[in-house]
Design an enzyme around this catalytic site. Sequence first.
Site, PDB file in Angstrom:
ATOM      1  CE  LYS A  64      -6.394  11.413  27.287  1.00 35.44           C
ATOM      2  NZ  LYS A  64      -6.677  10.761  28.396  1.00 35.44           N
ATOM      3  CB  SER A  91      -7.441  14.362  30.607  1.00 34.63           C
ATOM      4  OG  SER A  91      -6.544  13.226  30.361  1.00 34.63           O
ATOM      5  CB  SER A  97      -4.402  10.847  31.089  1.00 30.61           C
ATOM      6  OG  SER A  97      -5.664  10.307  30.942  1.00 30.61           O
ATOM      7  CE  LYS A 117      -3.582  14.942  29.792  1.00 31.65           C
ATOM      8  NZ  LYS A 117      -4.313  14.654  30.917  1.00 31.65           N
TER       9      LYS A 117
END
Length: 278
Positions: free
Chosen positions: A61, A117, A58, A226
């Site tokens: 992202k 997320s 992720s 993140k």
Amino acid sequence: MRIAGLISSAVLAVVLGVSSPAAAAEAPPVHAASAYVVDSTGTIHFGKRETRRVPVASLVKVMTAYVVLREARLSDTITISATDVRYAARGGAATAGLKKGETLTVRDLLYGLMLPSGADAANALARRYGPGKTAFVAKMNDTARALGLTDTRYTNADGMPTPSNGGYSTAVDQAKLAQHALASSTFRTVVGKQVHTVAKTSLHPAHTWRNSNKLLSRADGVLGVKTGYTNAAGYCLLFAGERSGRQVVGVLLDDANERRFSTAEQLLDYAGEQIAAG
């Protein structure tokens, strides 16, 4: 003569207050498969297989948010489709708990993308600002090239395993991307927030999204950024903080779940000590 020279050098070092290499603080142990830490002056404080191409889950992202911030107005609204909801549910991904038919602003969807997320939020944003997911992924890859991320390729907007594990990147490229993204005050605000609440309106139900980045509550001066996890990528963390007057960005790829946060905290402090020592 050689012995005398060494003694003279040692005396000079004491007189001038210069630390010998042996006296420098040691880097903390890092068990992640790949790692990299760099500050805003370009000084590299740690590296471990930092140029190896691997899936980054992720962390993908971050690029999704970066592209959206270049394409969208924060006040734009997007209506969530059944496809957005099914996409996240079918893949077993983390979601923002979005419902078919609700309408949210881009600002709120960015929180849904980055804090819990949400793959549903990623799908909705990519669908709108491609327009269409294929076009959006092309924009992600074009942006990667423009930023000089030569070892990065994206196959989706969320880092999900299909297709091709979401693509690949390196610890170095992810740090570079974070530095660019953190130049946006909106991005910094989103990734630095521990909880974001969206009050119920006639257009959508209430939402409360909590940041999966535990580092925010464990250390001072943390900016974000993140978390990520898939079987192929392992547990990943892209992190940033202020240390000794500089912005420090770090990346841990394929680590253990809890250990990534404690390691990141140690690496931030280690970089701060190196900066302070000059």
